[in-house]
Design a protein around this motif. Sequence first.
Motif, PDB file in Angstrom:
ATOM      1  N   ARG A  47       0.584  -1.161  -0.076  1.00 58.28           N
ATOM      2  CA  ARG A  47       0.030  -0.169  -0.081  1.00 58.28           C
ATOM      3  C   ARG A  47       0.910   1.306  -0.006  1.00 58.28           C
ATOM      4  NH1 ARG A  47      -4.843  -0.629   4.149  1.00 58.28           N
ATOM      5  NH2 ARG A  47      -5.305   1.280   3.062  1.00 58.28           N
ATOM      6  N   ASP A  48       1.944   1.216   0.558  1.00 61.55           N
ATOM      7  CA  ASP A  48       3.061   2.293   0.501  1.00 61.55           C
ATOM      8  C   ASP A  48       3.521   2.651  -1.042  1.00 61.55           C
ATOM      9  OD1 ASP A  48       3.022   2.557   3.588  1.00 61.55           O
ATOM     10  OD2 ASP A  48       4.152   0.741   3.376  1.00 61.55           O
ATOM     11  N   LEU A  49       3.627   1.506  -1.578  1.00 62.90           N
ATOM     12  CA  LEU A  49       4.158   1.455  -2.847  1.00 62.90           C
ATOM     13  C   LEU A  49       3.018   2.186  -3.937  1.00 62.90           C
ATOM     14  CD1 LEU A  49       6.144  -1.760  -3.227  1.00 62.90           C
ATOM     15  CD2 LEU A  49       7.000   0.519  -3.054  1.00 62.90           C
ATOM     16  N   GLN A  50       1.842   1.583  -3.457  1.00 61.84           N
ATOM     17  CA  GLN A  50       0.716   2.201  -4.258  1.00 61.84           C
ATOM     18  C   GLN A  50       0.531   3.652  -4.109  1.00 61.84           C
ATOM     19  OE1 GLN A  50      -1.245   0.534  -6.561  1.00 61.84           O
ATOM     20  NE2 GLN A  50      -1.695   2.437  -7.000  1.00 61.84           N
ATOM     21  N   ALA A  51       0.679   4.224  -2.978  1.00 62.50           N
ATOM     22  CA  ALA A  51       0.798   5.784  -2.540  1.00 62.50           C
ATOM     23  C   ALA A  51       1.845   6.546  -3.257  1.00 62.50           C
ATOM     24  CB  ALA A  51       0.940   5.828  -1.044  1.00 62.50           C
ATOM     25  N   LEU A  52       3.098   5.768  -3.293  1.00 70.42           N
ATOM     26  CA  LEU A  52       3.981   6.467  -4.062  1.00 70.42           C
ATOM     27  C   LEU A  52       3.860   6.476  -5.719  1.00 70.42           C
ATOM     28  CD1 LEU A  52       7.153   7.627  -4.627  1.00 70.42           C
ATOM     29  CD2 LEU A  52       7.683   5.360  -4.395  1.00 70.42           C
ATOM     30  N   ASN A  53       3.107   5.357  -6.146  1.00 68.07           N
ATOM     31  CA  ASN A  53       2.845   5.362  -7.489  1.00 68.07           C
ATOM     32  C   ASN A  53       1.631   6.461  -7.728  1.00 68.07           C
ATOM     33  OD1 ASN A  53       2.815   4.065 -10.174  1.00 68.07           O
ATOM     34  ND2 ASN A  53       0.732   3.214  -9.607  1.00 68.07           N
ATOM     35  N   ASN A  54       0.608   6.507  -6.816  1.00 63.85           N
ATOM     36  CA  ASN A  54      -0.325   7.429  -7.091  1.00 63.85           C
ATOM     37  C   ASN A  54       0.097   8.787  -7.214  1.00 63.85           C
ATOM     38  OD1 ASN A  54      -2.113   5.353  -6.973  1.00 63.85           O
ATOM     39  ND2 ASN A  54      -2.852   5.729  -4.858  1.00 63.85           N
ATOM     40  N   ALA A  55       1.220   9.179  -6.542  1.00 67.71           N
ATOM     41  CA  ALA A  55       1.832  10.374  -6.352  1.00 67.71           C
ATOM     42  C   ALA A  55       2.623  10.595  -7.727  1.00 67.71           C
ATOM     43  CB  ALA A  55       2.717  10.585  -5.253  1.00 67.71           C
ATOM     44  N   ALA A  56       3.248   9.760  -7.940  1.00 67.93           N
ATOM     45  CA  ALA A  56       4.092   9.736  -9.318  1.00 67.93           C
ATOM     46  C   ALA A  56       3.128   9.973 -10.509  1.00 67.93           C
ATOM     47  CB  ALA A  56       4.606   8.287  -9.652  1.00 67.93           C
ATOM     48  N   GLY A 125      -3.270   6.337 -21.013  1.00 68.98           N
ATOM     49  CA  GLY A 125      -3.015   7.537 -20.153  1.00 68.98           C
ATOM     50  C   GLY A 125      -2.166   7.114 -18.897  1.00 68.98           C
ATOM     51  N   LYS A 126      -1.812   6.051 -18.449  1.00 65.18           N
ATOM     52  CA  LYS A 126      -1.074   5.775 -17.180  1.00 65.18           C
ATOM     53  C   LYS A 126       0.233   5.744 -17.648  1.00 65.18           C
ATOM     54  CE  LYS A 126      -4.626   3.303 -15.003  1.00 65.18           C
ATOM     55  NZ  LYS A 126      -4.795   2.938 -13.451  1.00 65.18           N
ATOM     56  N   TRP A 127       1.199   6.244 -16.598  1.00 64.69           N
ATOM     57  CA  TRP A 127       2.706   6.231 -16.910  1.00 64.69           C
ATOM     58  C   TRP A 127       3.449   4.916 -16.327  1.00 64.69           C
ATOM     59  CZ3 TRP A 127       5.257  10.383 -18.838  1.00 64.69           C
ATOM     60  CH2 TRP A 127       4.605  11.350 -18.911  1.00 64.69           C
ATOM     61  N   LYS A 128       4.237   4.178 -17.225  1.00 69.86           N
ATOM     62  CA  LYS A 128       4.625   2.930 -16.672  1.00 69.86           C
ATOM     63  C   LYS A 128       6.362   3.307 -16.909  1.00 69.86           C
ATOM     64  CE  LYS A 128       4.791  -1.723 -18.258  1.00 69.86           C
ATOM     65  NZ  LYS A 128       4.368  -2.483 -19.090  1.00 69.86           N
ATOM     66  N   LEU A 129       7.075   2.511 -15.781  1.00 69.51           N
ATOM     67  CA  LEU A 129       8.464   2.820 -15.830  1.00 69.51           C
ATOM     68  C   LEU A 129       9.141   2.314 -17.015  1.00 69.51           C
ATOM     69  CD1 LEU A 129       9.611   2.213 -12.277  1.00 69.51           C
ATOM     70  CD2 LEU A 129       9.052   4.368 -13.441  1.00 69.51           C
ATOM     71  N   LYS A 130       9.922   2.726 -17.633  1.00 65.96           N
ATOM     72  CA  LYS A 130      10.813   2.225 -18.692  1.00 65.96           C
ATOM     73  C   LYS A 130      11.767   1.346 -18.526  1.00 65.96           C
ATOM     74  CE  LYS A 130      12.678   3.716 -22.815  1.00 65.96           C
ATOM     75  NZ  LYS A 130      13.300   5.040 -23.969  1.00 65.96           N
ATOM     76  N   LYS A 131      11.945   0.239 -19.053  1.00 65.47           N
ATOM     77  CA  LYS A 131      12.785  -0.885 -18.531  1.00 65.47           C
ATOM     78  C   LYS A 131      14.455  -0.178 -18.958  1.00 65.47           C
ATOM     79  CE  LYS A 131      10.150  -4.574 -18.439  1.00 65.47           C
ATOM     80  NZ  LYS A 131       9.782  -6.218 -18.877  1.00 65.47           N
ATOM     81  N   GLN A 132      15.168  -0.254 -17.893  1.00 65.84           N
ATOM     82  CA  GLN A 132      16.280   0.161 -18.428  1.00 65.84           C
ATOM     83  C   GLN A 132      17.427  -0.852 -19.103  1.00 65.84           C
ATOM     84  OE1 GLN A 132      17.240   3.719 -17.560  1.00 65.84           O
ATOM     85  NE2 GLN A 132      15.118   3.951 -17.214  1.00 65.84           N
TER      86      GLN A 132
END
Length: 132
Positions: A47-56, A125-132
């Motif tokens: 749930r913390d990771l979800q809060a960070l993802n929502n903020a991002a 419309g969602k942002w997704k981390l790009k694989k490095q």
Amino acid sequence: MPIRDRALSHAAIRTIAAAALVAVSATASSANLGFLNNTPITYMKQRDLQALNNAAQIALNTKKDGESLEWDNKGTGNTVPINGTVTPQETFESDGLKCRKVTLVAIAKGQTQTWMPTACKQSDGKWKLKKQ
């Protein structure tokens, strides 16, 4: 010893050996990640990771490059308070997608941890981390 008992005995030995191998591997693996002990990521739950993802998601959609959005884990049920910032840094196009470098900061128990991934806006419309 009857053949059936020998087969069960061998199966039990293989199971114990496999369990021992897994335990040794897990210990070695966690020893390699020991540098992460007591860092904010170790205190973060789903749930913390979800809060960070929502903020991002909000910051990437609404903030200009260099502007920060503060976030925290209030309401996630975690007894460890975690807070930080999300700061988009650079906007560019990659493979036809709008992408942004972003600085994610998490602070917990006096420790600060920073990540600098790149996120790209998907067709939904969602942002997704790009694989490095």
